[in-house]
Write an enzyme that holds these catalytic residues in place. Structure first.
Site, PDB file in Angstrom:
ATOM      1  N   CYS A 341     -70.622  41.876  -1.024  1.00 18.85           N
ATOM      2  CA  CYS A 341     -70.444  42.999  -0.020  1.00 18.85           C
ATOM      3  C   CYS A 341     -69.454  43.837  -0.407  1.00 18.85           C
ATOM      4  O   CYS A 341     -68.461  44.268   0.197  1.00 18.85           O
ATOM      5  CB  CYS A 341     -70.534  42.580   1.262  1.00 18.85           C
ATOM      6  N   TYR A 370     -63.622  34.582 -20.342  1.00 17.15           N
ATOM      7  CA  TYR A 370     -62.949  35.251 -19.301  1.00 17.15           C
ATOM      8  C   TYR A 370     -64.059  35.499 -18.220  1.00 17.15           C
ATOM      9  O   TYR A 370     -64.198  36.455 -17.402  1.00 17.15           O
ATOM     10  CB  TYR A 370     -61.924  36.493 -19.450  1.00 17.15           C
TER      11      TYR A 370
HETATM   12  N1  LLP Z   1     -51.584  34.056 -25.424  1.00 19.10           N
HETATM   13  C1  LLP Z   1     -51.054  34.619 -24.385  1.00 19.10           C
HETATM   14  C2  LLP Z   1     -49.524  34.498 -24.091  1.00 19.10           C
HETATM   15  C3  LLP Z   1     -51.938  35.434 -23.538  1.00 19.10           C
HETATM   16  O1  LLP Z   1     -51.503  35.808 -22.296  1.00 19.10           O
HETATM   17  C4  LLP Z   1     -53.258  35.281 -23.822  1.00 19.10           C
HETATM   18  C5  LLP Z   1     -54.118  36.182 -22.717  1.00 19.10           C
HETATM   19  C6  LLP Z   1     -53.773  34.999 -24.893  1.00 19.10           C
HETATM   20  C7  LLP Z   1     -53.013  34.238 -25.912  1.00 19.10           C
HETATM   21  C8  LLP Z   1     -55.147  35.084 -25.432  1.00 19.10           C
HETATM   22  O2  LLP Z   1     -55.627  36.378 -25.776  1.00 19.10           O
HETATM   23  P1  LLP Z   1     -57.069  36.742 -26.170  1.00 19.10           P
HETATM   24  O3  LLP Z   1     -57.039  36.196 -27.684  1.00 19.10           O
HETATM   25  O4  LLP Z   1     -57.987  35.960 -25.549  1.00 19.10           O
HETATM   26  O5  LLP Z   1     -57.139  38.169 -26.138  1.00 19.10           O
HETATM   27  N2  LLP Z   1     -59.196  38.475 -18.372  1.00 19.10           N
HETATM   28  C9  LLP Z   1     -58.795  39.571 -19.259  1.00 19.10           C
HETATM   29  C10 LLP Z   1     -58.104  39.175 -20.695  1.00 19.10           C
HETATM   30  C11 LLP Z   1     -56.767  38.566 -20.055  1.00 19.10           C
HETATM   31  C12 LLP Z   1     -55.861  38.039 -21.339  1.00 19.10           C
HETATM   32  C13 LLP Z   1     -54.609  37.451 -20.612  1.00 19.10           C
HETATM   33  N3  LLP Z   1     -54.039  36.779 -21.782  1.00 19.10           N
HETATM   34  C14 LLP Z   1     -60.216  40.005 -19.726  1.00 19.10           C
HETATM   35  O6  LLP Z   1     -61.171  39.580 -19.262  1.00 19.10           O
HETATM   36  O7  LLP Z   1     -60.356  40.863 -20.424  1.00 19.10           O
END
Ligand code: LLP
Length: 419
Positions: A341, A370
């Protein structure tokens, strides 16, 4: 999608057949697609002294983590919960890095007791806390300082982490102080640097700018008597959510940039990719509950919602939505919405797609990162099932939550709470 063989098939499994035994909505992950991505990254890094520590937050399902463990991948964790998941799935503690701005003393104590490899430290207070906790256990904790390089990653503001105004990391000046005062922290060996400037980054340049700063800083520190053994370059590699719009960085170019930037560094390079390894391997399967004719538009009401996949509601993220039935006829425009909602419970606005009927199945693409890991019980909707698919086989690797599981831990307080 890496391993999508025609409409409705993923990793050798007909997704339409699965719904006869698994009620929608559910996530399905392709093991082959994950292996493929891990292999591409490992190949790109070939010959480098590099370790991949998968960012568990992207998808902490135990089967995903076990697959990573089997491929020799470590873990980047941000909570004790993620640590327990990683250990439970067989990732050795010695291959785990602990990141995050809010680690508690208790979480640090658990991580030290388990023997995690290293901590990425982001504030002086955290450094003090780690010193205290490590002294209590009479151990020396290995730690890296997370640098905030003040670089704009060019991504969504909510997932940008490397600008000065963001809560993450410290300036190089502050880090320099910590290194020069390291005698005050006998139970912490500061011998690493860490940088992570954001997520879903689609160009090489911000990565390069951040890495160049860190590489130069590591050389300065070494010259002033503080040898750096590891540089953790974070995650952030973007993926293609929308054809014709998102052009991801080529992993070989990314690796070549790392090789060139850190040519003079002889320690270990740590990578923390999340999204790159799992996003495109996952889909969310949902069913059309009904079609509602609104005053000015048609709503496709589906049985998945923002509690299952938050990305569109939270970041206005685009996910491809593919009907798994062929009804013929031309495309129409729908707002694809869930049952929650809130107006934000919308997966797509005025999306042009083939005409659907109630009961049809839809595939929401690129939902492996995610997705399930950010899901909630909002509107008392049970957590969605997750399936692992692999070359024609499948297993439910998390069954859909039952009502009893959802309320386990709640109490009526009936002994004293009166109306
Ligand atoms: N290392 C650190 C310290 C991080 O904070 C993150 C992600 C990663 C690695 C991994 O990043 P990646 O390779 O996945 O870009 N919920 C959001 C994304 C948040 C990312 C947070 N930190 C989304 O759905 O787009």
């Amino acid at each position: 999608m890496v391993i999508m063989e025609g409409k409705g098939r993923l990793d050798g499994v007909d997704l339409r057949e699965l719904v006869s035994t698994v009620p929608t909505p559910f996530y399905a992950y392709s093991a082959s697609a994950i292996r493929h991505r891990v292999g591409a990254l490992q190949t790109a890094l070939g010959g480098m002294n590099a370790r991949i520590c998968y960012a568990v937050k992207a998808n902490g399902n135990l089967a995903v983590l076990r697959l990573m463990a089997g491929l020799g991948i470590g873990a980047d964790i941000v909570s004790a919960g993620e640590m327990h998941r990683a250990l439970h799935a067989g990732i050795p503690a010695g291959n785990i890095v602990f990141s995050g701005v809010g680690k508690t003393a208790d979480e640090m104590a658990q991580a030290l007791a388990a023997g995690v490899w290293r901590f990425n430290i982001e504030s002086r207070d955290e450094l003090h806390t780690l010193q205290t906790v490590a002294a209590e256990q009479d151990v020396v904790a290995l730690a890296a300082v997370r640098i905030n390089p003040d670089v704009d990653a060019g991504t969504h503001a909510k997932i940008s982490t490397g600008k000065a105004e963001n809560k993450f990391g410290v300036t190089m000046d502050e880090a320099r102080d910590w290194f020069s005062q390291s005698d005050a922290f006998p139970n912490v060996r500061l011998d690493g640097l860490h940088v992570h400037i954001g997520s879903q980054i689609l160009t090489l340049q911000p990565f390069r700018l951040a890495m160049q700063q860190v590489a130069a800083f590591a050389a300065q520190l070494a010259a002033s008597g503080h040898p750096i053994n590891s540089i953790d370059v974070g995650g952030g590699l973007g993926v293609r959510y929308r054809h014709g719009h998102d052009v991801p960085v080529c992993v070989n170019e990314y690796a070549a940039m790392l090789r060139a930037t850190f040519a003079d560094f002889d320690g270990t390079i740590v990578l923390e990719p999340g999204r790159y390894l799992v996003a495109e391997a996952g889909v969310l399967i949902t069913r059309v509950v009904r079609i509602k004719a609104g005053a000015s538009r048609e709503f496709l009401v589906v049985d998945a919602a923002m509690n299952d996949l938050q990305r569109p509601a939270l970041y206005d993220a685009w996910h491809e939505i593919i009907p798994l039935h062929d009804r013929g006829g031309g495309d129409v425009r729908y707002d694809v919405v869930g049952p929650v909602c809130e107006t934000g419970d919308t997966f797509a606005v005025q999306r042009s797609m083939p005409r659907c009927q109630a009961g049809d199945l839809l595939l929401i693409a690129n939902a492996g990162a995610y997705g399930a890991s950010m899901s909630s019980n909002y509107n008392s909707r049970p957590l969605t099932a997750e399936l692992m698919l692999d070359r024609g086989r499948h297993a439910v690797v998390r069954r859909r939550q039952s009502f009893e599981e959802m309320v386990a831990g709640e109490s009526l307080a009936a002994e004293w709470l009166t109306a």
